[in-house]
Every structure is written in C-alpha cells, then in structure tokens.
Design a protein around this motif. Sequence first.
Motif, PDB file in Angstrom:
ATOM      1  N   GLN A 292       0.907  -1.166  -0.142  1.00 50.46           N
ATOM      2  CA  GLN A 292       0.114  -0.033   0.045  1.00 50.46           C
ATOM      3  C   GLN A 292       0.769   1.269   0.064  1.00 50.46           C
ATOM      4  O   GLN A 292       2.169   1.322   0.557  1.00 50.46           O
TER       5      GLN A 292
ATOM      6  N   GLN B  66       1.107   5.095   1.399  1.00 49.83           N
ATOM      7  CA  GLN B  66       0.552   6.217   2.300  1.00 49.83           C
ATOM      8  C   GLN B  66       0.955   7.421   2.002  1.00 49.83           C
ATOM      9  O   GLN B  66       2.151   7.724   1.568  1.00 49.83           O
TER      10      GLN B  66
ATOM     11  N   ALA C  51       4.978  10.528  -0.029  1.00 50.37           N
ATOM     12  CA  ALA C  51       4.395   9.203  -0.299  1.00 50.37           C
ATOM     13  C   ALA C  51       5.714   8.261   0.279  1.00 50.37           C
ATOM     14  O   ALA C  51       6.595   8.384   0.122  1.00 50.37           O
TER      15      ALA C  51
ATOM     16  N   LYS D 281      -3.520  13.573  -3.415  1.00 43.57           N
ATOM     17  CA  LYS D 281      -3.854  12.496  -4.067  1.00 43.57           C
ATOM     18  C   LYS D 281      -2.690  12.031  -5.111  1.00 43.57           C
ATOM     19  O   LYS D 281      -1.948  12.817  -5.933  1.00 43.57           O
TER      20      LYS D 281
ATOM     21  N   ARG E 121      -3.983   2.589  -9.018  1.00 45.48           N
ATOM     22  CA  ARG E 121      -5.154   3.300  -8.108  1.00 45.48           C
ATOM     23  C   ARG E 121      -4.858   4.411  -7.589  1.00 45.48           C
ATOM     24  O   ARG E 121      -3.453   4.933  -7.500  1.00 45.48           O
ATOM     25  N   ASP E 122      -5.811   5.172  -7.134  1.00 44.31           N
ATOM     26  CA  ASP E 122      -5.680   6.422  -6.594  1.00 44.31           C
ATOM     27  C   ASP E 122      -5.565   6.083  -4.992  1.00 44.31           C
ATOM     28  O   ASP E 122      -6.250   5.346  -4.357  1.00 44.31           O
ATOM     29  N   TYR E 123      -4.750   6.991  -4.352  1.00 41.58           N
ATOM     30  CA  TYR E 123      -4.385   6.937  -2.824  1.00 41.58           C
ATOM     31  C   TYR E 123      -4.390   8.433  -2.613  1.00 41.58           C
ATOM     32  O   TYR E 123      -4.065   9.400  -3.020  1.00 41.58           O
ATOM     33  N   TRP E 124      -5.325   8.985  -1.469  1.00 39.04           N
ATOM     34  CA  TRP E 124      -5.598  10.043  -0.682  1.00 39.04           C
ATOM     35  C   TRP E 124      -4.806  10.039   0.522  1.00 39.04           C
ATOM     36  O   TRP E 124      -4.530   9.242   1.305  1.00 39.04           O
TER      37      TRP E 124
END
Length: 121
Positions: A1, A3, A24, A96, A108-111
Amino acid sequence: QVQLVESGGGLVQPGGSLKLSCAASGSIFALYNMAWYRQAPGNQRDLVASITNADTTDYADSVKGRFTISRDNAKNTVYLQMNSLKPEDTAVYYCKTTARARSYNAPRDYWGQGTQVTVSS
C-alpha cells in the motif's frame, strides 16, 4: 500500500504564503499523477493543481498565477507553493496520487488525510 502524509498547513493572513508538502511512503512501484484537492465546509472536493511524472502541470482557474505545484521524484514528494492567499482559499487540502504498489498491481488512487489551511486576518 501507498501512504500519503501532508504537512505545511496552518493559519495565514490574506496576502501571505504557505507551502504544502505531501510525502508518499510504503510499498511504491511507481507514482504517476500527483495532485492537490481542497474541500471547504459544505462544498465538494475540487481539484486545485496536478502534475504528471513528466512534470506537466494543470491548475484550477481560481489559483492560476498564485499557486505552483512541483514534485521531487527522488523523495516521492509533491509540493504546493501558495502565494497571495485569499480567505476563499480556506479549506482542507488533500494530496492524491495515482500509483502502483507492486509491479503486478493495477494503478489506483491514494489519498492523504488532509491538512487545514485557514486564511484570515
């Protein structure tokens, strides 16, 4: 993942400046577009600025000429330099990114969790 952690928000007077950072971390195979959004109370979350991994930038009309987005790929970090701030810039600012955690993952998108910016005298 992946972050994302934002920092740099705070209280500033009209006409002042702030610089937001978004780092990130975690499992990162590739970072693609990175962007800043903002959301004021009662409003939808709107795009403020975006930057591709080729450093192509785009800005909302309301911030053109005042805000500058940049990225440091070696640090997996995106920045938002905000100058000539106005009370209407008050909002929670979110970072994002579109990213792949592993080579076999689809993008994919991460916030991030958001950072408060308040412009007030």
